[in-house]
Motif scaffolding. Sequence first.
Motif, PDB file in Angstrom:
ATOM      1  N   GLY A  46      -8.277  -5.928  -3.941  1.00  0.00           N
ATOM      2  CA  GLY A  46      -9.446  -5.962  -3.992  1.00  0.00           C
ATOM      3  C   GLY A  46     -10.411  -6.803  -4.055  1.00  0.00           C
ATOM      4  O   GLY A  46     -10.715  -7.067  -4.500  1.00  0.00           O
ATOM      5  N   LYS A  47      -8.654  -7.629  -5.263  1.00  0.00           N
ATOM      6  CA  LYS A  47      -9.720  -9.089  -5.512  1.00  0.00           C
ATOM      7  C   LYS A  47     -10.222  -9.912  -4.538  1.00  0.00           C
ATOM      8  O   LYS A  47      -9.766  -9.913  -2.822  1.00  0.00           O
ATOM      9  N   MET A  48     -11.251 -10.918  -4.880  1.00  0.00           N
ATOM     10  CA  MET A  48     -12.105 -11.968  -4.194  1.00  0.00           C
ATOM     11  C   MET A  48     -10.814 -13.053  -3.727  1.00  0.00           C
ATOM     12  O   MET A  48     -10.220 -13.888  -4.001  1.00  0.00           O
ATOM     13  N   PHE A  49     -10.483 -12.903  -2.008  1.00  0.00           N
ATOM     14  CA  PHE A  49      -9.757 -13.688  -1.659  1.00  0.00           C
ATOM     15  C   PHE A  49      -8.690 -13.891  -1.675  1.00  0.00           C
ATOM     16  O   PHE A  49      -8.108 -15.424  -1.898  1.00  0.00           O
ATOM     17  N   GLY A  50      -7.767 -12.870  -3.205  1.00  0.00           N
ATOM     18  CA  GLY A  50      -6.743 -13.312  -3.609  1.00  0.00           C
ATOM     19  C   GLY A  50      -6.770 -14.053  -4.784  1.00  0.00           C
ATOM     20  O   GLY A  50      -5.534 -14.596  -5.470  1.00  0.00           O
ATOM     21  N   LEU A  51      -7.764 -15.150  -5.384  1.00  0.00           N
ATOM     22  CA  LEU A  51      -8.131 -15.496  -6.068  1.00  0.00           C
ATOM     23  C   LEU A  51      -7.530 -15.205  -7.910  1.00  0.00           C
ATOM     24  O   LEU A  51      -7.069 -16.230  -8.575  1.00  0.00           O
ATOM     25  N   PHE A  52      -7.925 -14.156  -8.163  1.00  0.00           N
ATOM     26  CA  PHE A  52      -7.493 -13.603  -9.195  1.00  0.00           C
ATOM     27  C   PHE A  52      -6.641 -12.622  -9.782  1.00  0.00           C
ATOM     28  O   PHE A  52      -6.801 -11.853  -9.551  1.00  0.00           O
ATOM     29  N   GLY A  53      -4.891 -13.279 -10.240  1.00  0.00           N
ATOM     30  CA  GLY A  53      -4.296 -12.938  -9.894  1.00  0.00           C
ATOM     31  C   GLY A  53      -3.696 -12.853  -8.280  1.00  0.00           C
ATOM     32  O   GLY A  53      -4.052 -13.072  -7.395  1.00  0.00           O
ATOM     33  N   LYS A  54      -2.390 -11.823  -8.426  1.00  0.00           N
ATOM     34  CA  LYS A  54      -1.232 -11.883  -7.553  1.00  0.00           C
ATOM     35  C   LYS A  54      -1.066 -10.695  -6.720  1.00  0.00           C
ATOM     36  O   LYS A  54      -1.172  -9.920  -6.982  1.00  0.00           O
ATOM     37  N   ASP A  55      -1.306 -10.743  -5.318  1.00  0.00           N
ATOM     38  CA  ASP A  55      -0.669  -9.094  -4.466  1.00  0.00           C
ATOM     39  C   ASP A  55       0.603  -8.614  -4.899  1.00  0.00           C
ATOM     40  O   ASP A  55       1.648 -10.107  -5.213  1.00  0.00           O
ATOM     41  N   GLU A  56       0.679  -7.856  -5.369  1.00  0.00           N
ATOM     42  CA  GLU A  56       2.729  -7.757  -5.241  1.00  0.00           C
ATOM     43  C   GLU A  56       2.823  -7.515  -3.691  1.00  0.00           C
ATOM     44  O   GLU A  56       1.834  -6.826  -2.833  1.00  0.00           O
ATOM     45  N   GLU A  57       4.053  -7.860  -4.331  1.00  0.00           N
ATOM     46  CA  GLU A  57       5.010  -8.536  -2.525  1.00  0.00           C
ATOM     47  C   GLU A  57       5.802  -7.068  -2.139  1.00  0.00           C
ATOM     48  O   GLU A  57       6.390  -6.008  -3.242  1.00  0.00           O
ATOM     49  N   VAL A  58       5.549  -6.060  -1.404  1.00  0.00           N
ATOM     50  CA  VAL A  58       6.554  -4.857  -0.630  1.00  0.00           C
ATOM     51  C   VAL A  58       7.907  -5.661   0.047  1.00  0.00           C
ATOM     52  O   VAL A  58       7.330  -6.677   1.537  1.00  0.00           O
ATOM     53  N   VAL A  59       8.700  -5.352   0.574  1.00  0.00           N
ATOM     54  CA  VAL A  59      10.707  -5.949   1.168  1.00  0.00           C
ATOM     55  C   VAL A  59      10.284  -4.561   1.729  1.00  0.00           C
ATOM     56  O   VAL A  59      11.280  -3.978   1.308  1.00  0.00           O
ATOM     57  N   ILE A  60      10.692  -4.316   3.450  1.00  0.00           N
ATOM     58  CA  ILE A  60      10.362  -3.034   3.853  1.00  0.00           C
ATOM     59  C   ILE A  60      11.805  -3.930   4.702  1.00  0.00           C
ATOM     60  O   ILE A  60      12.165  -4.944   5.308  1.00  0.00           O
ATOM     61  N   PRO A  61      12.958  -3.095   4.368  1.00  0.00           N
ATOM     62  CA  PRO A  61      13.992  -3.502   5.545  1.00  0.00           C
ATOM     63  C   PRO A  61      14.329  -3.307   7.000  1.00  0.00           C
ATOM     64  O   PRO A  61      13.378  -2.695   7.069  1.00  0.00           O
ATOM     65  N   TRP A  62      15.201  -4.155   7.482  1.00  0.00           N
ATOM     66  CA  TRP A  62      14.965  -4.144   9.382  1.00  0.00           C
ATOM     67  C   TRP A  62      14.669  -2.830   9.336  1.00  0.00           C
ATOM     68  O   TRP A  62      14.024  -1.944  10.536  1.00  0.00           O
ATOM     69  N   SER A  63      15.665  -2.187   8.696  1.00  0.00           N
ATOM     70  CA  SER A  63      16.423  -0.687   9.383  1.00  0.00           C
ATOM     71  C   SER A  63      14.550   0.135   9.316  1.00  0.00           C
ATOM     72  O   SER A  63      15.222   1.728   9.647  1.00  0.00           O
ATOM     73  N   ASN A  64      13.858  -0.090   8.283  1.00  0.00           N
ATOM     74  CA  ASN A  64      12.525   0.688   8.476  1.00  0.00           C
ATOM     75  C   ASN A  64      11.391   0.433   9.171  1.00  0.00           C
ATOM     76  O   ASN A  64      10.469   1.592   9.280  1.00  0.00           O
ATOM     77  N   ILE A  65      11.980  -0.499   9.808  1.00  0.00           N
ATOM     78  CA  ILE A  65      10.778  -0.577  11.419  1.00  0.00           C
ATOM     79  C   ILE A  65      10.782   0.263  12.374  1.00  0.00           C
ATOM     80  O   ILE A  65      12.159   0.606  12.720  1.00  0.00           O
ATOM     81  N   VAL A  66       9.603   1.146  12.533  1.00  0.00           N
ATOM     82  CA  VAL A  66      10.106   1.753  13.646  1.00  0.00           C
ATOM     83  C   VAL A  66       9.231   1.638  15.099  1.00  0.00           C
ATOM     84  O   VAL A  66      10.351   1.301  15.532  1.00  0.00           O
ATOM     85  N   LYS A  67       8.444   0.413  15.124  1.00  0.00           N
ATOM     86  CA  LYS A  67       7.882  -0.209  16.459  1.00  0.00           C
ATOM     87  C   LYS A  67       7.018  -1.426  15.821  1.00  0.00           C
ATOM     88  O   LYS A  67       5.892  -1.091  14.895  1.00  0.00           O
ATOM     89  N   ILE A  68       7.269  -2.075  16.520  1.00  0.00           N
ATOM     90  CA  ILE A  68       6.444  -3.436  16.764  1.00  0.00           C
ATOM     91  C   ILE A  68       5.218  -3.159  18.135  1.00  0.00           C
ATOM     92  O   ILE A  68       5.910  -3.787  19.171  1.00  0.00           O
ATOM     93  N   GLY A  69       4.318  -3.121  18.031  1.00  0.00           N
ATOM     94  CA  GLY A  69       3.276  -3.112  19.322  1.00  0.00           C
ATOM     95  C   GLY A  69       2.410  -4.395  18.893  1.00  0.00           C
ATOM     96  O   GLY A  69       2.949  -5.660  17.955  1.00  0.00           O
ATOM     97  N   ALA A  70       1.311  -4.444  19.727  1.00  0.00           N
ATOM     98  CA  ALA A  70       0.942  -5.857  19.986  1.00  0.00           C
ATOM     99  C   ALA A  70      -0.687  -5.919  19.228  1.00  0.00           C
ATOM    100  O   ALA A  70       0.097  -6.659  18.063  1.00  0.00           O
ATOM    101  N   ASP A  71      -0.820  -5.133  17.998  1.00  0.00           N
ATOM    102  CA  ASP A  71      -1.166  -5.227  16.585  1.00  0.00           C
ATOM    103  C   ASP A  71      -0.587  -4.640  15.409  1.00  0.00           C
ATOM    104  O   ASP A  71      -1.649  -5.016  14.352  1.00  0.00           O
ATOM    105  N   VAL A  72       0.008  -3.651  15.433  1.00  0.00           N
ATOM    106  CA  VAL A  72       0.389  -3.152  14.326  1.00  0.00           C
ATOM    107  C   VAL A  72       1.744  -3.191  14.536  1.00  0.00           C
ATOM    108  O   VAL A  72       3.050  -3.229  15.037  1.00  0.00           O
TER     109      VAL A  72
END
Length: 92
Positions: A46-72
Amino acid sequence: MVRISDFQIKDVVSISDGRKLGNVEDIDINLDTGTIESIIVGGVSGKMFGLFGKDEEVVIPWSNIVKIGADVILVRFKDTSYLQQQLQEPKK
């Protein structure tokens, strides 16, 4: 051929609960084999344009990717802190 900019515009969504995790910020590539090891997703906040603090990064292993679609990109991801928070919040 797929460019990283093509990945960055896609929403990353968890198939376990349908929650949007964010967008691809970076890709971890194994230089020895030339394969993608994981994607790094910037969290949604909910941060305003990411200016007030850093979002946490999430690392997703390639093996956990189920499907790559046009938008998602659909991934297997279970965040235990998110599930614990759900259990502790009273239902209204």
